[in-house]
Write a protein that holds these residues in place. Structure first.
Motif, PDB file in Angstrom:
ATOM      1  N   GLY A   1       0.814  -1.211   0.000  1.00 42.06           N
ATOM      2  CA  GLY A   1       0.000   0.000   0.000  1.00 42.06           C
ATOM      3  C   GLY A   1       0.849   1.263   0.000  1.00 42.06           C
ATOM      4  N   SER A   2       1.937   1.249   0.749  1.00 42.27           N
ATOM      5  CA  SER A   2       2.838   2.410   0.781  1.00 42.27           C
ATOM      6  C   SER A   2       3.502   2.616  -0.572  1.00 42.27           C
ATOM      7  N   ALA A   3       3.920   1.518  -1.207  1.00 37.54           N
ATOM      8  CA  ALA A   3       4.531   1.625  -2.534  1.00 37.54           C
ATOM      9  C   ALA A   3       3.526   2.158  -3.551  1.00 37.54           C
ATOM     10  N   ALA A   4       2.273   1.679  -3.460  1.00 36.33           N
ATOM     11  CA  ALA A   4       1.233   2.167  -4.372  1.00 36.33           C
ATOM     12  C   ALA A   4       0.968   3.654  -4.145  1.00 36.33           C
ATOM     13  N   ALA A   5       0.873   4.054  -2.871  1.00 32.33           N
ATOM     14  CA  ALA A   5       0.643   5.468  -2.563  1.00 32.33           C
ATOM     15  C   ALA A   5       1.772   6.334  -3.112  1.00 32.33           C
ATOM     16  N   LEU A   6       2.997   5.844  -2.983  1.00 31.74           N
ATOM     17  CA  LEU A   6       4.152   6.608  -3.459  1.00 31.74           C
ATOM     18  C   LEU A   6       4.095   6.810  -4.967  1.00 31.74           C
TER      19      LEU A   6
END
Length: 546
Positions: free
Chosen positions: A524-529
């Motif tokens: 999720g953090s990678a997608a948000a980034l």
């Protein structure tokens, strides 16, 4: 008058060569952790953390060597010779795994890594070259789709062979079958040589290319020296000597790619920066995706209801795709007893199991009488779910994007990668649900939870993996395309190693839902980034994509 071919005559030979190569490779991956942790039928009897560490290191190097193999084929060996060399080395390595000797075991893994470096990138490149003829150029994407189906057909059928052979003969027979499959792929490739000999064109150094000798001196030699130094440092920093060696060996290579960005002129700096950003976030995807051979295999082995329904029990036994276990108190081993931990009031782990691991969390109504046997699907059969979904979902996703294209609403390549990461994050929530319905492993979960997880993450894979390769080919400055493709493989390699590191933590989580939530948070953090970078990435893509 002869009707012109829709595809080159080379396609079926390359398709079948790759299919049998992937048959051997994924057969190994499907049973790798099972073999390392097995204590009853001739495995190595390792604990799961050690097995996960070895697995992660192995698949990390498998995806690191194509950078070197591609460069050597481009400038020195040619594609056909590299493919044959790579296939032979891999076949020897697969068969070597059947020898129960630790030195031979590690040597065999090394041969597989080196062989894959020569085989994997060059057969794909050769396929692209045979489609450069004007008669076939417009069908290149379709040709690659057919070729990709070969990969997944091999990955799908191999686990049935693995189950049959290790049930009827033993581990060694399964490894030998992988080697035979690889040699069959090489034989098919050699038979079809006349159809792609013309496409085997080397690419000597051009003006602006970095000489091969310099790549070795400034990238690979420092990586080898630093990696060996980290291996022999007393103790370890990141959990194991192999992890230390790999992480430190990557530092010179990462520094090299950053230097490409720093030294690039104004024209090349933006596309290189965009590619490096994509590489960074893709690491997280591979770190979670490649846990199919470790954490998800553990879930399938111990936490999933694998008992065969009575209506198909007899046919399944006749196919030797099942394992038979007996409920005996004396059959538990030291490693098996670590399957699930109960803690006393002081928080200390207490191992109180007195039955075979599979029976430890079976539902009371399904518990057989002591001394009786039940029949289970082999664990590695679950490894065929992902390639099955790739085969079935690829046409649907291709059609979906074609529909959006006709309506001028098709997402950009960076957007597809961003959505792929987000969809992959959702797959981990399927496993969180599985943990809750099984009361944290107190009873077994339905196999549909694992099937659902694989289905969702396969959609994410199809959004991300092919798109990453496409993005490299479209954005890379022409003179460093091979190097940037090496960067994609490096990102995959680092992600694969991280998957092993994450899997070593499995037994440290009392609540397994938290393990999968950590994976969800990472994705999720990678997608948000990447969504935050999307406007910038799309602007560069629109300006520089070839």
């Amino acid at each position: 008058m002869q009707t012109p071919r829709k595809h080159p005559a080379a396609l079926p030979f390359l398709f079948l060569s790759e299919m049998w190569e992937r048959f051997g490779f994924y057969l190994i991956l499907g049973i790798f952790q099972l073999y390392l942790t097995d204590t009853a039928k001739g495995g190595w009897g390792m604990d799961r953390a050690t097995a996960a560490d070895i697995f992660g290191t192995f698949i990390a190097f498998v995806y690191l060597t194509p950078f070197l193999g591609g460069l050597l084929a481009d400038r020195k060996l040619g594609y056909s010779k590299s493919i044959i060399i790579g296939g032979i080395l891999m076949g020897i390595g697969y068969i070597g795994l059947a020898v129960h000797n630790l030195t031979v075991f590690y040597l065999s893994l090394a041969l597989i890594c080196i062989g894959n470096g020569f085989f994997k990138p060059n057969i794909s490149t050769l396929l692209g070259n045979v489609y450069n003829d004007d008669n076939y150029r417009s069908r290149k994407d379709t040709g690659y789709n057919i070729f990709y189906m070969g990969i997944n057909i091999g990955a799908f059928i191999c686990n049935f062979f693995a189950a049959f052979l290790r049930n009827t003969i033993g581990w060694g027979a399964a490894f030998i079958a992988a080697g035979i499959g690889m040699f069959l792929g090489v034989l098919i490739f050699v038979i079809g040589m006349k159809h792609y000999r013309h496409a085997d064109v080397r690419k000597p150094e051009q003006a602006g290319d970095m000489p091969l000798s310099r790549i070795f001196s400034v990238v690979f030699l420092p990586a080898i020296v630093v990696g060996l130094g980290a291996w022999f440092i007393p103790g370890n920093i990141f959990g194991s000597d192999s992890t230390d060696a790999f992480i430190f060996a990557c530092i010179p290579i990462l520094f090299f790619f950053v230097s490409l960005l720093v030294k690039a002129d104004s024209k090349d700096r933006k596309p290189i920066a965009a590619l490096l950003a994509i590489f960074a976030v893709s690491i997280v995807f591979w770190a979670v995706f490649k846990q199919n051979g470790t954490a998800l295999t553990t879930w399938a082995q111990y936490y999933t209801d694998r008992e065969i329904p009575a209506v198909i029990e007899q046919p399944a036994q006749q196919l030797y795709l099942v394992e038979t276990i007996q409920n005996r108190p004396d059959s538990v081993t030291a490693f098996d007893s670590e399957f699930r931990v109960i803690r006393d009031d002081a928080g200390k782990p207490v191992k109180v199991w007195d039955k075979v691991p599979y029976f430890k969390n079976i539902a009371p109504e399904k518990m057989p009488a002591e001394g009786s046997t039940i029949h289970l699907y082999n664990t590695e059969l679950f490894q065929s779910i992902n390639p099955f979904f790739v085969i079935t979902l690829t046409p649907l996703i291709v059609a979906f994007f074609a529909l959006l294209r006709r309506r001028n609403r098709e997402p950009s390549t960076p957007s597809k990668i961003a959505w792929g990461l987000l969809i992959s994050a959702l797959s981990t929530l399927m496993m969180v649900g599985a943990v809750y319905v099984s009361t944290n492993g107190a009873v077994k979960a339905s196999p549909w939870w694992l099937i659902g997880c694989y289905g969702v993450i396969t959609v994410g894979e199809l959004f991300l993996s092919p798109m990453g390769l496409s993005l490299v080919s479209k954005l890379s400055p022409a003179r460093i395309t091979s190097l940037m493709m090496g960067g994609w493989f490096l990102a995959t390699s680092i992600g694969n190693k991280l998957s092993g590191i994450l899997a070593t933590l499995w037994d440290t989580y009392d609540n397994k839902a938290n393990y999968f939530l950590v994976n969800c948070l990472l994705l999720g953090s990678a997608a948000a980034l990447i969504f935050l970078m999307l406007r910038w990435l799309n602007r560069i893509f629109k300006e520089y994509a070839k």
